[in-house]
Design a protein around this motif. Structure first.
Motif, PDB file in Angstrom:
ATOM      1  N   THR A 271       0.727  -1.225   0.017  1.00  0.00           N
ATOM      2  CA  THR A 271       0.094  -0.064   0.010  1.00  0.00           C
ATOM      3  C   THR A 271       0.933   1.250   0.087  1.00  0.00           C
ATOM      4  N   GLY A 272       2.056   1.031   0.165  1.00  0.00           N
ATOM      5  CA  GLY A 272       3.111   2.331   0.408  1.00  0.00           C
ATOM      6  C   GLY A 272       4.107   2.347  -0.837  1.00  0.00           C
ATOM      7  N   PRO A 273       5.296   1.894  -0.704  1.00  0.00           N
ATOM      8  CA  PRO A 273       6.440   2.241  -1.801  1.00  0.00           C
ATOM      9  C   PRO A 273       5.892   1.267  -2.864  1.00  0.00           C
ATOM     10  N   ALA A 274       5.376   0.207  -2.930  1.00  0.00           N
ATOM     11  CA  ALA A 274       5.517  -0.683  -3.979  1.00  0.00           C
ATOM     12  C   ALA A 274       4.059  -0.225  -4.752  1.00  0.00           C
ATOM     13  N   GLY A 275       3.129   0.214  -3.905  1.00  0.00           N
ATOM     14  CA  GLY A 275       1.819   0.734  -4.568  1.00  0.00           C
ATOM     15  C   GLY A 275       0.824  -0.177  -5.019  1.00  0.00           C
ATOM     16  N   GLN A 276       1.333  -1.421  -5.544  1.00  0.00           N
ATOM     17  CA  GLN A 276       0.300  -2.337  -6.092  1.00  0.00           C
ATOM     18  C   GLN A 276       0.701  -3.810  -5.939  1.00  0.00           C
ATOM     19  N   ILE A 277      -0.122  -4.564  -5.818  1.00  0.00           N
ATOM     20  CA  ILE A 277       0.126  -5.966  -6.298  1.00  0.00           C
ATOM     21  C   ILE A 277       0.497  -6.245  -7.615  1.00  0.00           C
ATOM     22  N   ILE A 279       3.027  -8.926  -9.898  1.00  0.00           N
ATOM     23  CA  ILE A 279       3.571 -10.476  -9.963  1.00  0.00           C
ATOM     24  C   ILE A 279       5.019 -10.610  -9.115  1.00  0.00           C
ATOM     25  N   ASP A 280       5.795  -9.453  -9.099  1.00  0.00           N
ATOM     26  CA  ASP A 280       7.283  -9.542  -8.431  1.00  0.00           C
ATOM     27  C   ASP A 280       7.165  -8.334  -7.549  1.00  0.00           C
ATOM     28  N   PHE A 281       6.228  -7.654  -7.274  1.00  0.00           N
ATOM     29  CA  PHE A 281       6.490  -6.759  -6.062  1.00  0.00           C
ATOM     30  C   PHE A 281       7.408  -6.945  -4.669  1.00  0.00           C
ATOM     31  N   ASN A 282       7.245  -8.423  -4.582  1.00  0.00           N
ATOM     32  CA  ASN A 282       8.127  -8.910  -3.233  1.00  0.00           C
ATOM     33  C   ASN A 282       9.605  -8.604  -3.076  1.00  0.00           C
ATOM     34  N   SER A 283      10.106  -8.714  -4.310  1.00  0.00           N
ATOM     35  CA  SER A 283      11.556  -8.428  -4.369  1.00  0.00           C
ATOM     36  C   SER A 283      12.509  -9.138  -3.503  1.00  0.00           C
ATOM     37  N   GLY A 284      11.947 -10.042  -3.106  1.00  0.00           N
ATOM     38  CA  GLY A 284      13.036 -10.998  -1.953  1.00  0.00           C
ATOM     39  C   GLY A 284      13.149 -10.561  -0.729  1.00  0.00           C
ATOM     40  N   TYR A 285      12.159  -9.585  -0.209  1.00  0.00           N
ATOM     41  CA  TYR A 285      12.595  -9.159   1.027  1.00  0.00           C
ATOM     42  C   TYR A 285      12.634  -9.983   2.258  1.00  0.00           C
ATOM     43  N   GLY A 286      11.554 -11.211   2.128  1.00  0.00           N
ATOM     44  CA  GLY A 286      11.547 -12.377   2.960  1.00  0.00           C
ATOM     45  C   GLY A 286      12.741 -13.018   3.528  1.00  0.00           C
ATOM     46  N   PHE A 287      13.541 -13.161   1.927  1.00  0.00           N
ATOM     47  CA  PHE A 287      14.808 -13.813   2.224  1.00  0.00           C
ATOM     48  C   PHE A 287      15.966 -12.906   2.616  1.00  0.00           C
ATOM     49  N   THR A 288      15.907 -11.616   2.303  1.00  0.00           N
ATOM     50  CA  THR A 288      17.016 -10.804   2.637  1.00  0.00           C
ATOM     51  C   THR A 288      16.884 -10.294   4.122  1.00  0.00           C
ATOM     52  N   ALA A 289      15.640 -10.508   4.591  1.00  0.00           N
ATOM     53  CA  ALA A 289      15.311 -10.311   6.038  1.00  0.00           C
ATOM     54  C   ALA A 289      16.129 -11.256   6.778  1.00  0.00           C
ATOM     55  N   ILE A 290      16.214 -12.518   6.488  1.00  0.00           N
ATOM     56  CA  ILE A 290      16.963 -13.817   7.099  1.00  0.00           C
ATOM     57  C   ILE A 290      18.465 -13.281   7.296  1.00  0.00           C
ATOM     58  N   ILE A 291      18.852 -12.767   6.150  1.00  0.00           N
ATOM     59  CA  ILE A 291      20.257 -12.131   6.293  1.00  0.00           C
ATOM     60  C   ILE A 291      20.427 -11.191   7.248  1.00  0.00           C
TER      61      ILE A 291
ATOM     62  N   ALA B  73       8.568  -0.398  -6.069  1.00  0.00           N
ATOM     63  CA  ALA B  73       9.102   0.551  -5.245  1.00  0.00           C
ATOM     64  C   ALA B  73      10.520   1.126  -5.556  1.00  0.00           C
ATOM     65  N   ASP B  74      11.385   0.170  -5.868  1.00  0.00           N
ATOM     66  CA  ASP B  74      12.912   0.471  -6.276  1.00  0.00           C
ATOM     67  C   ASP B  74      12.932   1.264  -7.526  1.00  0.00           C
ATOM     68  N   ALA B  75      11.805   1.151  -8.480  1.00  0.00           N
ATOM     69  CA  ALA B  75      11.886   1.807  -9.585  1.00  0.00           C
ATOM     70  C   ALA B  75      11.809   3.382  -9.421  1.00  0.00           C
ATOM     71  N   GLU B  76      10.642   3.618  -8.366  1.00  0.00           N
ATOM     72  CA  GLU B  76      10.586   5.007  -7.837  1.00  0.00           C
ATOM     73  C   GLU B  76      11.721   5.639  -7.662  1.00  0.00           C
ATOM     74  N   ARG B  77      12.488   4.721  -6.649  1.00  0.00           N
ATOM     75  CA  ARG B  77      13.522   5.503  -5.935  1.00  0.00           C
ATOM     76  C   ARG B  77      14.593   5.854  -7.172  1.00  0.00           C
ATOM     77  N   MET B  98       5.373   2.180 -15.239  1.00  0.00           N
ATOM     78  CA  MET B  98       4.103   3.477 -15.808  1.00  0.00           C
ATOM     79  C   MET B  98       4.157   4.307 -14.554  1.00  0.00           C
ATOM     80  N   ASP B  99       3.614   3.483 -13.387  1.00  0.00           N
ATOM     81  CA  ASP B  99       2.916   3.993 -12.500  1.00  0.00           C
ATOM     82  C   ASP B  99       4.141   5.096 -11.849  1.00  0.00           C
ATOM     83  N   PRO B 100       5.107   4.422 -11.350  1.00  0.00           N
ATOM     84  CA  PRO B 100       6.548   5.243 -10.780  1.00  0.00           C
ATOM     85  C   PRO B 100       7.031   6.216 -11.643  1.00  0.00           C
TER      86      PRO B 100
END
Lengths: 361, 357, 302
Positions: A271-277, A279-291, B73-77, B98-100
């Motif tokens: 709802t914030g930085p990514a903005g929308q659902i 297919i690849d909004f997740n960008s691997g944060y769950g794995f990076t968080a383990i690190i 998110a990364d694209a916007e930054r 597009m949206d970013p």
């Protein structure tokens, strides 16, 4: 013959020295790599570690962005660290993060275009519940059948990814998106847009939640009886059982907390930085968080710093690409090296190096 | 002194930074790519076109690039950082930006943006896209003419209008060459996964297909065809390495003329926002040399088709065309409107299978 | 749909994950969880490709891939075994390193053609109708992968070294008390796992696709990890798992090519759901599925 001897207590001095040592080692080896790639090594290092914080042109923007990037990593890592302390290895945070985002977004979109102020809190709850429910699967299977939670939680990541794919291309797809995959953009829906709370600070609800989680985890682990039980379960499972700690309860507690925090992180991100659902909004944060959790030595404050350091290398890496034309892959390798050095030097915190004659083992 | 400016810029943040206080005399042109610049497909082609543009202008401009930028998110930054670094014009070369792009553009009214393959524009955001379906008409025709089994295959990424247009256009023109032709469509849900693309090509071959059209980014389908037999086409790039066989021809994304044109507008100070959709005639879509055992008459017809499309004498979607369910779409001689094509979500008559979702 | 062609395709498509998974199984049998399979595979893919281009020999390419990835895996071994770092985090780090390193090494190899291994018809058997084209007309690596499975099975079941390896993985304290060199056994297993992952990666870049592109293994290493679990750490289970996981993809694509409507997402997640089910079943039966010391660091307190 070099031998490691376990310290009775982790060394305070080395806890502080080792991350610095690792960063210095990474700078040296990374600098050599950059030089081999034909780029100025000192400038590259400065761009990665210094410019996001102090560059006159970028810092005003990139400092808040450090929080934006670090927020979800810290929030997830805090949850994971509590489980890791108890010896419960949830490595499927990525899946819980995705499911939190999908559930929260689905609940929100069901009320589109409501402007109610209650909607966003409702979505946060739905996100936390989504992540929690996803983490309950390994919890139930572990307590009921003794199934290994590492593997179940990892398998569930792939299942979640497929659910995400079908959500973004199908049932959550924006009806106004011209047939492209992806949900409605929450940034264009003020009632639920998780915007910065104060302009140009990077502080959105997810970052606030991350800070609260850091404090909460500190209080839990240092002051609360459950925190003691968790640590006891991890360090001496049998002793814990004798003193009346229910292992089943600990499993549910730890997986529940980490799942809910990961789910919330997903919802705040989508709802914030990514903005929308997508297919690849997740960008691997769950794995990076383990690190991040391990870099922070499973300590709340350590995780806070590790999350910020990780974010620094991401943003600094982007700037290095932008200003020096470094290949993206070299940044990835650089991050990998940093991680390796941090993990490698950690040995000094818990062990003493002894030079002994002959082999005792 | 330095510290003061630092604090000031931190306090005033974007509002201050938005003013191109650090802009140099030379126009600074930025490019953002979704994949690595050597992915052999989409991003590589934008990158190569950017390099051609740079060559054209030489020292007149400065080029900055960023590869492997995830959408979201990364694209916007990344876009914000590029704008802060003093870029005057930024090309965002993937649909997911597009949206970013729109969001960042709103914060930097003095920086111009060009977004590829989207549909949203603003005063300082242009949209540009290519009429790939024009090229697909030519390759579809060749596929229809060259199949011996009367079965051709199409590897699709996502069921979005651009891909559906390509499928329809290929099929309609394959049928022109060979009325008995059938087309199998395989959806991969990815733009780039060489192993999966290879598997899909093999699966099509196993089903009796002997000509494969691909709408994914890697050269994997051609590699498989070279080994296993069958014909294919270069996608995005000419992929002339695979000529004369299995590659029969190719659809080439040539963004360079457009990039040169738009950067020139920045240099001249005449840049204005627009939404363009360019095809073979404008040079944005190229057809690679026709190679392999294509008979002379087929080659001549294909080249004529290309010339007619380029000249605007022929539109690949010219009626009579029915939709898949048999209902009429375009009457005799009627030409599809851009609005309908932009949101195309149906198959034409004769295609089997359903569009996912 | 022609079952002969289908089976032949599945065998090719499953070979990379089979190779990587059988290696990882040995690593896990020794009690080590190496999540860096993806990083080792992609490293093998690029080194194998480069070596095959350089020497003109696909066999040397595969050998170089195995060696390169195995050497890379030793960094993981050194960190986890000697410096006692956490295996999960180190494995994730290995993936990062492998992906970054391979992209840098591979720059310049895009669009280059490498010599691939030819088909090796097994004399006699290849001529059998139906069975022949299904199983006996592949390149040599397909047979190598099958021999590896059989070899690992025999090694674990019949040899003393295999017994020690299993003992180390099941309970490293006891194994140590019995005088076995836990760390050395584990380093050897990690090395073997790296070599297998490297072979699997090279199979993608030299046979299955065949070309080099950055990030081309696209998650195959993660599938290999799932297969090991699916197999409940048995070599022939790994074989079945690899063919099942590879088979679902190939079958799904073939069904689409044949014009059937398939729920792609449901089908792609099904192997993972089956894996979880398998895990539950074996643990519910009270059998210890996973090796007892899996993922735990070992430090010999004197």
């Amino acid at each position: 013959m070099i031998r490691l001897e376990k310290r009775p207590q982790p060394s305070r001095l080395w806890t502080i020295v080792t991350p610095l040592l690792a960063v210095v080692l990474t700078m040296v080896v990374g600098g050599i790599m950059f030089a081999l790639l034909g780029k100025p090594p000192l400038e590259a290092i400065r761009t990665i570690f210094w410019d996001p914080l102090f560059h006159p042109q970028f810092a005003g923007y990139s400092r808040p962005q450090l929080l934006v990037k670090a927020g979800p990593l810290i929030l997830i890592a805090i949850g994971l660290s509590i489980g890791f302390k108890a010896g419960i290895w949830n490595i499927g945070a990525e899946g819980q993060y995705i499911m939190g985002a999908v559930c929260g977004a689905a609940v929100g979109l069901a009320f589109y275009p409501s402007e109610s102020v209650l909607l966003f809190p409702l979505m946060v709850v739905a996100g936390a519940l989504g992540g929690w429910a996803w983490a309950m699967i390994p919890a139930v299977l572990k307590t009921r059948f003794g199934t290994n939670e590492i593997l179940v939680s990892l398998m569930l990541v792939y299942v979640a990814e497929n659910i995400l794919a079908s959500a973004s291309a199908g049932w959550l797809r924006s009806p106004e998106g011209m047939g492209f995959p992806g949900s409605r953009n929450f940034k264009q829906w003020p009632a639920v847009f998780n915007d910065e709370l104060v302009a140009n600070t990077g502080m959105h609800w997810g970052v606030v939640a991350a800070f609260i989680a850091v404090i909460g985890a500190y209080a839990l682990m240092a002051r609360h009886i459950q925190g003691f039980n968790i640590r006891l379960t991890g360090e001496a499972p049998r002793a814990a059982r004798f003193s009346g700690v229910s292992p089943v309860r600990i499993v549910f507690l730890c997986l529940g907390i980490s799942g809910a925090l990961a789910g919330m992180a997903g919802l705040f991100e989508v709802t914030g930085p990514a903005g929308q659902i997508t297919i690849d909004f997740n960008s691997g944060y769950g794995f990076t968080a383990i690190i991040v959790a391990f870099l922070g030595r499973l300590h709340p404050v350590g995780i806070l710093l590790a999350g910020l350091l990780m974010a620094l290398t991401y943003i600094g890496g982007e700037l290095a690409q932008l200003m020096l034309g470094l290949p993206g892959a070299s940044i990835q390798l650089f991050q990998g090296m940093l991680l390796f050095f941090l993990l490698a030097t950690d040995v000094f915190t818990n062990y003493r190096i002894r030079f002994a004659k002959g082999e005792l083992a | 002194m330095k510290r003061r400016t630092l604090l000031a810029s931190a306090a005033m943040g974007l509002a201050l930074a938005a003013a191109p206080a650090f802009a140099q005399d030379k126009p600074k042109i930025g490019f953002v790519y979704v994949g690595p610049v050597n992915d052999g497909g989409w991003s590589q082609h934008h990158h190569e076109s950017a390099m051609k543009m740079k060559e054209h202008f030489g020292d007149q401009i400065e080029l900055i690039e960023q590869e492997s930028v995830p959408e979201g998110a990364d694209a916007e930054r990344v876009l914000t950082q590029m704008a802060l670094s003093g870029a005057d014009l930024i090309f965002t070369t993937s649909f997911g930006y597009m949206d970013p792009t729109i969001n960042v553009a709103a914060k930097f009214p003095d920086v111009k943006f060009e977004h590829a393959t989207g549909y949203k524009t603003a005063d300082n955001v242009s949209a540009y896209s290519a009429r790939f379906y024009e090229g697909r008409a030519v390759t579809g025709y060749l596929a229809g003419a060259m199949t011996k089994s009367n079965k051709i295959g199409y590897i699709g990424s996502f069921p979005i209008p651009e891909v559906i247009r390509g499928i329809n256009s290929s099929f309609l023109h394959a049928k022109k060459a060979n009325p008995d032709v059938e087309m199998s469509v395989v959806w991969l849900s990815t733009w780039f996964d060489p192993a999966k693309e290879a598997d899909a090509t093999q699966a099509l071959l196993d089903q009796g297909v002997d000509v494969v059209l691909a709408h994914t980014d890697s050269t994997a389908p051609l590699s498989v065809l070279e080994k296993a037999g069958g014909y294919g086409f270069g996608q995005a790039a000419d992929m002339y390495d695979y000529a004369p066989e299995p590659r029969l021809s190719s659809i080439i994304d040539d963004w360079a003329p457009y990039y040169i044109d738009r950067v020139q507008a920045i240099v001249d100070g005449t840049w204005e926002s627009h939404n363009v959709w360019q095809g073979i005639g404008d040079g944005m879509v190229g057809i690679g040399e026709i190679t392999g055992p294509v008979p002379e008459d087929v080659k001549a017809t294909a080249e004529q088709m290309k010339a007619d499309i380029a000249a605007g004498d022929y539109h690949p979607f010219t009626g009579p065309i029915n939709k898949q369910d048999g209902s009429a779409w375009l009457a005799e001689g009627e030409v599809a409107e851009d609005g309908v094509l932009a949101g195309m979500d149906f198959y034409v008559e004769g295609l089997t299978g359903e569009i996912p979702n | 749909m022609d079952p002969v062609l289908l089976v032949a395709s599945i065998m090719v498509s499953a070979t990379p994950i089979l190779l990587a998974a059988i290696g990882e199984m040995v690593v896990e049998k020794a009690g080590v969880l190496n999540l860096g399979v993806e990083g080792m595979m992609i490293t093998g893919a690029v080194i194998g490709f480069a070596a095959a281009v350089g020497t003109g020999s696909p066999v040397l390419g595969f050998a170089a891939a195995a060696l390169g990835a195995a050497v890379l895996s030793l960094t993981f071994g050194f960190l986890t075994q000697y410096l006692l770092s956490n295996q999960v985090a180190t494995g994730l780090g290995l993936t990062l390193v492998g992906l970054g390193l391979s992209a840098l090494v591979g720059a310049g190899f895009e669009g280059v053609r490498a010599p691939g291994p030819g088909k090796l018809w097994i004399p006699g058997l290849a001529e059998i109708p139906v069975i022949g084209p299904m199983f006996f007309r592949h390149d040599f690596m397909v047979y190598v992968s099958l021999l590896l499975v059989a070899g690992v099975w025999a090694f674990l079941k019949f040899t003393r070294a295999g017994l020690i390896l299993r003992a180390v993985g099941e309970d490293h304290e006891s194994a140590h008390a019995l005088g076995y060199k836990v760390v050395r056994v584990r380093m050897a297993a990690i090395f073997f796992g790296g070599a297998c992952a490297g072979l699997g990666g090279a199979y993608v870049s030299l046979v299955r696709v065949p070309q080099w592109t950055e990030g081309m293994t696209a998650g195959a290493g993660w599938i290999a990890l799932a297969i090991v679990v699916f197999a409940s750490w048995r070599p022939f289970g790994v074989l079945i798992g690899a063919y099942l996981f590879g088979g679902v993809t190939v079958l799904q694509l073939n069904l689409q090519a044949a014009g059937a409507n398939v729920p792609v997402e449901l089908l792609s997640m099904s192997p993972y759901l089956i894996t979880i089910l398998v895990l539950v079943v074996i643990s519910a039966r009270g059998v210890h599925g996973a090796p007892g010391s899996l993922g735990r660091s070992f430090h010999a307190s004197a």
